[in-house]
Scaffold this motif. Sequence first.
Motif, short mmCIF file in Angstrom:
data_model
loop_
_atom_site.label_atom_id
_atom_site.label_comp_id
_atom_site.label_asym_id
_atom_site.label_seq_id
_atom_site.Cartn_x
_atom_site.Cartn_y
_atom_site.Cartn_z
N HIS A 52 -28.17 0.16 -8.11
CA HIS A 52 -27.25 0.38 -6.98
C HIS A 52 -28.01 0.65 -5.69
O HIS A 52 -27.59 0.22 -4.61
N ARG A 84 -25.28 -7.89 1.38
CA ARG A 84 -25.21 -7.93 -0.08
C ARG A 84 -24.45 -9.17 -0.54
O ARG A 84 -24.90 -9.90 -1.42
N GLY A 85 -23.30 -9.37 0.10
CA GLY A 85 -22.47 -10.52 -0.29
C GLY A 85 -23.21 -11.83 -0.12
O GLY A 85 -23.11 -12.73 -0.95
N LEU A 90 -24.63 -10.15 -8.21
CA LEU A 90 -24.64 -9.04 -9.16
C LEU A 90 -23.85 -9.39 -10.41
O LEU A 90 -22.77 -9.96 -10.33
N PHE A 92 -22.43 -7.50 -13.90
CA PHE A 92 -22.29 -6.18 -14.51
C PHE A 92 -22.01 -6.29 -15.99
O PHE A 92 -21.53 -7.31 -16.48
N PHE A 95 -17.63 -7.15 -16.87
CA PHE A 95 -17.79 -8.22 -15.89
C PHE A 95 -16.99 -8.04 -14.62
O PHE A 95 -17.30 -8.58 -13.59
N ARG A 155 -20.06 -16.42 -10.86
CA ARG A 155 -19.65 -15.73 -9.64
C ARG A 155 -20.87 -15.19 -8.88
O ARG A 155 -20.89 -15.14 -7.66
#
Lengths: 219, 528
Positions: A52, A84-85, A90, A92, A95, A155
């Motif tokens: 993070h 970030r976008g 990312l 996880f 998901f 994604r």
Amino acid sequence: MSSSATLAIDAVDLDFGYRDRTVVRMEQCQVERGRSMAVIGPSGCGKTTFLHLLAGLIRPGSGTVRILGQDLAELSGAELDRFRGRNIGLVFQRFHLLPALNVRDNVLLAQRLSGVRVDAARVTTLLEQLDLGGLEHHKPSMLSQGQAQRVAIARALVHGPELIMADEPTSALDDRHAERALALLQESAQTVGAALLVVTHDQRVRGSLDSEFEMEVPA
Amino acid sequence: MTWLRLAIANLLLSPLTSAVNVLLMALGTASIVLLLLAGAQLSETMSRDARGIDLVLGATGSPIQLVLSAVYHADVPPGNIRLEEAERWAGDPRVETAIPLSLGDSYRGYRIVGTTADYAALYGAGLASGRFWNEALEAVAGSAVAQSAGLGIGSSFAGAHGLEEGGHSHESDPYRVVGVLEPTGTVVDRLILTSLESVWEIHAAESHSHDHGADDDHGHDHDAHEHDEHDQDHGHGDEHGHDHGADDDHGHDHDAHEHDEHDQDHRHGDEHGHDHGADDDHGHDQDAHEHDEHDQDRGHGDEHGHDHGADDDHGHDHDAHEHDEHGQEAHDHGEHDHDGGHDQADPDREITAMLLQFSSPMTAMTLPREVNAAGTLQAAAPAMEVSRVLQLVGIGLDGLSAFSWVLILTAALSVFAALYGSLRARRGDLAILRCLGATRWELLVALLLEGLLLSMFGVTLGFLVGHGAMELLGGWLESTRGVALTGWTWIPAETLLLFSLFAVGGIAAAIPAVQAYRTDVARTLAEG
């Protein structure tokens, strides 16, 4: 030490904690562009928090995080969200696909939010590459675990990020699937020329990536 | 666009909750819209029907009743007045126009109004076809009457006694339709207009035949008394009836008084006719009063009214007396009266009301007071009475409106609960949106959009339902009450309502939206 221009991740003297408890303390962690690294450590060593910090979702108490040459401390909240976008993908452990949207729209939304030009053809290609061709209009609730993970990966890749970070991508999977998931992440990262950081306690990951970084529970 | 699509997708994810919220909002909205439309149109219709009428002259009693009966044709008149007296005021130089009205009969629930062509002109009602009446028993139908009762030029119909349906009908004197009016959107559409003489004639005829039938056994003593006096004054049977009625209640002194006055009134058979219509619904107290005070004519009316069958309780004592007397003594007289009824020049006939238009607005300050001070007539200003009625109605509408806002509040709370409740389940989604590049503000907007969408759908549905219901209700009211309301209209207050209701949806979503803004992405993700 490589120059910041060639580093995807450059974290120095990181320190993060809540009041009396230190969660993450780290002298240095670097990943070069286009390379992959596994961050391996036991539960509670602060792996997720570390991820993070690198993603700019939280800010360190002290130390510096540079991602793709950009010092995250120099960015405001909204700028950080955009950065970030645009630059990071990312994945996880859970998901977090949006249940209201179908597979295709989940991926399209990520592309839109990242700020790159919307490219529906790329979404179609990507889904086909990830063997999701027939599932475009399925809702996440209709997908198997493996399919959902592939959607999550799609994604993370769709906007062509230069850095992909995955949190425990394999820990819920059996050996065969864990191996495939990891291979998929690596291939995908290589395809788009992105650096890959995998954070896990899963020992099966050892030896699969370019480098490894051990984390200890901080004293 | 992204956020709008996402908001719609999220709402569709829990379709039942969303539908309930939309319905709640729609219910509240529809109620308020319905009330707004009804209230606005009611007051507009009322002021349109009263336009150009500065003052109504009529019998003493309730001014609201006078205005409702003479302007809106929605109530029974308080009584009749003598044409001569009304004309005294009509001739005042401060009065620009005076239109006499004589009520009493109806056809299929539509009132037959004896008046002049000025009355149609007052509402700008030109002839769609045909002509105005030239002689008695020719009638002109309002557009709505013509349509729903199927009256056209050449049709004939028998008026029924009384202002409601089901009265005894005057079969022997049918009206002939000679004209049909253009639609005006006013009360005149629902009236049948005819000459004053028509009304007088029909009731003159009626009263006689009634009298004839009813009598047989009676107090001759009375007759004796009155006759003596009457004989000197043309000797009319009708009036005898009257006196008797009065006598029953009052002392003989009264009789003496009244007789004196009567003498002047005796010549008229017509007055009786009028009274019939008016009296059916009125209390006898009034009649009694009137007897005492001035008009014996009214007394007549009462008695006749009774005979016609509307009332049973009070009238009977009177009836017995009167009929008896009439019967025995007045046969011949009755016929005489008839003849009198045809005499249109007679200055002492009765009408129900006189509508006045002033030449100057200043007259409104003086003339009504003068009329009321003179005592025999009542003057009522439609504008004032309308505002009194609307004030009363308004209190009711306000109450209903408050109730509707409670519905809206419930809907808002429900929207709030739905969004707030889903927030917990969706924290992960919100966190991931941030990871994908969404800013805090975008999440706030996303949640607000969901609230606004719910209220927008609810409000839209509510407006459709409200207007539709108004149209249905308007159709029903028009057919049963003669009040024409429509749902196909838009009033300015609705625009304000529209924005207020959107705001309500926004406010309901505000707290969940702020929570979304505050989502701690890292912690949410760490908690998995």
